[in-house]
Design a protein around this motif. Structure first.
Motif, PDB file in Angstrom:
ATOM      1  N   SER A 133       0.820  -1.213   0.000  1.00  0.00           N
ATOM      2  CA  SER A 133       0.000   0.000   0.000  1.00  0.00           C
ATOM      3  C   SER A 133       0.853   1.262   0.000  1.00  0.00           C
ATOM      4  O   SER A 133       2.066   1.213   0.215  1.00  0.00           O
ATOM      5  CB  SER A 133      -0.901   0.006   1.235  1.00  0.00           C
ATOM      6  OG  SER A 133      -0.123   0.217   2.412  1.00  0.00           O
ATOM      7  N   GLN A 136       2.524   1.735   3.346  1.00  0.00           N
ATOM      8  CA  GLN A 136       3.649   0.812   3.496  1.00  0.00           C
ATOM      9  C   GLN A 136       4.834   1.240   2.652  1.00  0.00           C
ATOM     10  O   GLN A 136       5.990   1.152   3.092  1.00  0.00           O
ATOM     11  CB  GLN A 136       3.195  -0.604   3.129  1.00  0.00           C
ATOM     12  CG  GLN A 136       2.230  -1.196   4.138  1.00  0.00           C
ATOM     13  CD  GLN A 136       1.490  -2.414   3.626  1.00  0.00           C
ATOM     14  OE1 GLN A 136       1.369  -2.635   2.408  1.00  0.00           O
ATOM     15  NE2 GLN A 136       0.974  -3.224   4.533  1.00  0.00           N
ATOM     16  N   ASN A 166      -3.052   7.078   7.841  1.00  0.00           N
ATOM     17  CA  ASN A 166      -1.731   6.588   7.462  1.00  0.00           C
ATOM     18  C   ASN A 166      -0.655   7.636   7.733  1.00  0.00           C
ATOM     19  O   ASN A 166       0.456   7.312   8.154  1.00  0.00           O
ATOM     20  CB  ASN A 166      -1.709   6.197   5.986  1.00  0.00           C
ATOM     21  CG  ASN A 166      -2.048   4.735   5.759  1.00  0.00           C
ATOM     22  OD1 ASN A 166      -1.486   3.862   6.409  1.00  0.00           O
ATOM     23  ND2 ASN A 166      -2.977   4.475   4.865  1.00  0.00           N
TER      24      ASN A 166
END
Length: 216
Positions: A133, A136, A166
């Motif tokens: 992602s 990530q 995030n």
């Protein structure tokens, strides 16, 4: 320090000192000159006036080879979109600074794996950037910036491409690992929540830099 783009004055008389392990945030709108200042501090852009020093070294007086070695060995970089190499695995991307410095592959990968584990990415080491992602990917970029334990990391909108959840997680992990290593961070951002995590805060407007307490 001063920087021009043609006739445009991008940085005007900026003065800043960064201590070991300090986290510094530079805020400003797009076009304010904050990214230009960051790249001057990193020795990527040569200043037109004034000077930039790192541990007593005058960056403008260094030859290309010494400056490249300094950026490779002592500096780390995190960009808004990660800028990972798609053909490499997550682990190989994170190990890249060590490999460029001449470390053996096995040693470099082991060090990268340790940092990736601290960022919660141990199970993703063999994947490509396209297989993980956005959040990530940005953690991998953080690992790459910190794997060689640099003296300072220059981060240009490191959470700007992420959603709020995030962004908060990546920033928390980034600053925690940097502080644990004693690595200074120069963080360019337009986000007040990101800047609030810094030890020192500056605002940039039309190329002029001011400390937060000096801003009206």
């Amino acid at each position: 320090m001063d920087l021009f783009y043609g006739q445009s004055h991008a940085v005007r008389g900026a003065s800043i000192a960064i201590s070991q392990g300090e986290v510094v945030a530079i805020m400003g709108q797009s076009g304010s000159g904050k990214s230009s200042l960051l790249y001057c501090l990193a020795g990527v852009l040569p200043v037109a006036g004034g000077e930039v020093r790192f541990e007593g070294l005058l960056l403008g007086a260094l030859g290309d080879d010494r400056l490249s070695a300094l950026r490779r060995d002592r500096f780390g970089f995190v960009f808004q979109h990660g800028e990972l190499l798609p053909e490499l695995t997550v682990e190989e991307n994170a190990a890249l600074p060590l490999r460029l410095a001449g470390q053996r592959k096995a040693t470099a990968l082991a060090a990268a794996g340790e940092v990736l584990g601290r960022l919660g990415l141990a199970d993703l080491r063999e994947r490509r950037p396209s297989q993980v992602s956005g959040g990530q990917n940005q953690r991998v970029a953080v690992a790459r910036a910190l794997v060689h334990r640099p003296t300072v990391v220059f981060a240009d909108e490191p959470t700007g491409s992420l959603d709020s959840a995030n962004a908060a997680t990546v920033l928390e992990e980034f600053l925690a690992l940097a502080r644990a290593q004693g690595t200074a961070v120069v963080l360019v951002t337009h986000d007040h929540k990101v800047a609030a995590r810094a030890d020192s805060r500056y605002t940039m407007s039309d190329g002029v830099l001011a400390r937060e307490q000096d801003v009206a």
